[in-house]
Design a protein around this motif. Structure first.
Motif, PDB file in Angstrom:
ATOM      1  N   UNK A   1      98.857 -52.797 -11.677  1.00  0.00           N
ATOM      2  CA  UNK A   1      98.914 -53.164 -10.257  1.00  0.00           C
ATOM      3  C   UNK A   1      99.978 -54.235 -10.072  1.00  0.00           C
ATOM      4  N   UNK A   2     100.417 -54.418  -8.835  1.00  0.00           N
ATOM      5  CA  UNK A   2     101.361 -55.496  -8.546  1.00  0.00           C
ATOM      6  C   UNK A   2     100.664 -56.849  -8.709  1.00  0.00           C
ATOM      7  N   UNK A   3     101.449 -57.904  -8.800  1.00  0.00           N
ATOM      8  CA  UNK A   3     100.903 -59.248  -8.997  1.00  0.00           C
ATOM      9  C   UNK A   3      99.943 -59.612  -7.869  1.00  0.00           C
TER      10      UNK A   3
ATOM     11  N   UNK B   1     106.595 -63.892  -2.868  1.00  0.00           N
ATOM     12  CA  UNK B   1     106.052 -63.422  -1.594  1.00  0.00           C
ATOM     13  C   UNK B   1     105.268 -64.497  -0.865  1.00  0.00           C
ATOM     14  N   UNK B   2     104.763 -65.465  -1.594  1.00  0.00           N
ATOM     15  CA  UNK B   2     103.943 -66.502  -0.974  1.00  0.00           C
ATOM     16  C   UNK B   2     104.772 -67.724  -0.563  1.00  0.00           C
ATOM     17  N   UNK B   3     105.589 -68.224  -1.472  1.00  0.00           N
ATOM     18  CA  UNK B   3     106.358 -69.441  -1.185  1.00  0.00           C
ATOM     19  C   UNK B   3     107.758 -69.145  -0.659  1.00  0.00           C
ATOM     20  N   UNK B   4     108.181 -67.861  -0.743  1.00  0.00           N
ATOM     21  CA  UNK B   4     109.525 -67.438  -0.329  1.00  0.00           C
ATOM     22  C   UNK B   4     110.611 -68.093  -1.171  1.00  0.00           C
TER      23      UNK B   4
END
Length: 533
Positions: A50-52, A231-234
């Motif tokens: 699965x993806x992270x 994806x979270x912190x950009x």
């Protein structure tokens, strides 16, 4: 060593969520930032990649598998409670692991030069050394390759492989030549030019970051970052490419084929074994092969010049039937060899590994660029190669005969449509297609046009569509005519957000692009090549 106390916490707490996120980040780092990792949740139970982000969500929503106590799939050693050094890297893609030779040093992929003759002979002599005195079954090279293949098939970490090598070396007689570490194995294989180039690519398949684009940080067309973005912190992870093409240069490998006397004799087989009874047993017996001989006699005079076929298709590297991730290997087949050798695994050359998760589709030409450049060099100038059989140098040339693929991949490589109103690559614009409103699909009619003009079925109205068939067979365009038709065609590669689907733009007939194969000097005039377009 992993901290496992968090798995017993309440999954709704902040502490559990932070620890779960830290766990997936550690695994991601140890696996050298793959696209997917093995998910250890209660449902997936280490069976699926699965993806992270998905692994993190599964751990928070479903929790860790309670029977998974020794985290061997995520870097923990089964017999070691404490590790004093950082966990070794392990690639999540088993297909990529078979080609992994760059984890020791990154600079080995930059140079693909030829090994001098004397040094190569010394390396070959060392490789053919018996595994130990009196051993007849394994040489130093064959033993290392067999063990390395076993490592890749079973997903062993470098640490576990090192332990196996140490144990085997201790079990074998004292004078054995088995290597004792993964580091020494990679250094040993590197002597034979078994290396590849890593080329960064745009995630939207717009371009490769090579040549004039080698120093760019964003795609010049879609402005998407070349590097991975959290994806979270950009946060942009400069230096970690979002998409990497693996290219295995073909010229050094073709040169290696002529280092073996037996292989050189096999590469001449086609010039001495042409069929004399009119039956086709090998491509050398086909009219297409004869047309090449007639058009380029200087190429034919040298029996060692190579004739190649290109095969490409998508595969799933995750050992399941899911179509979430599609990886595209591109291979070359050498048709100089006799029928019982040319399709053997040992003689099939893996040239490109095009990464996913999406298939390249019409944009596959972007990834074929380095391969086509080598093919042009092999045709225009050739390369100087040492012939071990005749013990002298000669100028080797090669040409691409055709492509081998299923029908959808045929359209991707040739640049023509394989569905819709002009789905037939033979009929082209003259395809007899009728849209069925109720079925919402095309029906392909007028198949009787291929029959002789006086055939009785042409006049059978009630048996078919109620009409007498008066059409003749379509005119098949030559390669030169197709090349002229596409001379001003502007390719538009990439899968950016602003790009419209083909059905939303003005129709260009049956052609989606001008295929990169037209850049090969012989492609448009070769009889056999035009049949692939």
């Amino acid at each position: 060593m992993f901290n496992k106390n968090w798995i017993n916490l309440n999954r709704a707490t902040k502490e559990y969520m932070e620890a779960a996120w830290e766990f997936v980040k550690i695994v991601e780092k140890n696996d050298n930032y793959p696209a997917k990792i093995i998910c250890p949740c209660k449902n997936c139970r280490n069976l699926y990649h699965q993806s992270i982000d998905d692994v993190y969500e599964h751990l928070v929503i479903k929790g860790m598998d309670p029977t998974y106590r020794v985290w061997v799939h995520h870097g923990e050693q089964p017999f070691e409670k404490h590790l004093d050094k950082e966990l070794d890297d392990r690639d999540a893609f088993n297909l990529f692991m078979a080609a992994d030779m760059d984890s020791v040093t990154d600079d080995i992929t930059a140079d693909c030069g030829e090994i001098p003759e004397k040094i190569f002979e010394e390396n070959l002599k060392d490789a053919e050394t018996p595994l130990y005195t009196g051993c007849e079954k394994y040489t130093k090279l064959s033993a290392i390759v067999a063990l390395y293949k076993l490592k890749n098939l079973n997903g062993w970490t470098d640490t576990s492989f090192n332990g196996l090598l140490d144990l085997l070396q201790d079990m074998l007689p004292a004078n054995n030549v088995l290597l004792n570490s993964m580091y020494s194995v990679k250094r040993f294989l590197r002597k034979f030019d078994l290396k590849y180039q890593k080329i960064d690519a745009c995630v939207n398949d717009c371009c490769l970051f090579r040549g004039e684009k080698a120093e760019l940080n964003v795609c010049p067309k879609c402005n998407v970052s070349r590097w991975k973005v959290d994806k979270h912190t950009k946060e942009v992870r400069v230096g970690q490419a979002a998409k990497i093409l693996r290219y295995f240069p073909i010229i050094p490998r073709l040169k290696r084929m002529f280092r073996s006397k037996e292989m050189v004799e096999s590469l001449r087989w086609h010039s001495l074994n042409k069929s004399t009874d009119g039956k086709m047993r090998h491509p050398v017996d086909t009219p297409a092969w004869e047309s090449i001989d007639a058009r380029w006699p200087e190429f034919t005079l040298e029996a060692r010049n190579l004739r190649l076929g290109l095969a490409a298709d998508g595969i799933n590297p995750f050992k399941n039937l899911s179509s979430v991730y599609s990886c595209w290997p591109v291979m070359l087949v050498v048709y100089n060899l006799p029928p019982w050798l040319c399709l053997k695994d040992d003689n099939t050359l893996l040239t490109l590994l095009i990464p996913g998760p999406r298939q390249p589709g019409n944009d596959i030409d972007i990834y074929l660029e380095p391969l086509v450049e080598d093919l042009k060099e092999l045709w225009n100038k050739g390369v100087v190669v040492y012939d071990a059989y005749e013990e002298r140098y000669f100028n080797l040339k090669a040409m691409l005969l055709w492509t081998i693929n299923d029908f959808p991949a045929y359209g991707n490589l040739a640049g023509c449509t394989t569905k819709g109103k002009t789905a037939c690559p033979i009929c082209g614009e003259d395809t007899c297609a009728k849209w069925l409103k109720n079925c919402m699909k095309f029906s392909y009619q007028h198949t009787r046009r291929f029959l002789p003009l006086n055939h009785p079925l042409r006049s059978k109205k009630s048996w078919f569509n109620g009409e007498e068939e008066k059409k003749g067979p379509p005119t098949i365009l030559s390669g030169s005519e197709i090349a002229k038709h596409l001379n001003n065609f502007v390719n538009d590669f990439g899968k950016g957000k602003g790009k419209k689907r083909r059905r939303d733009v003005e129709s260009e007939g049956m052609w989606k692009k001008r295929s990169i194969f037209f850049s090969l000097p012989y492609w448009e005039v070769s009889t056999i090549c035009k049949s692939q377009i």
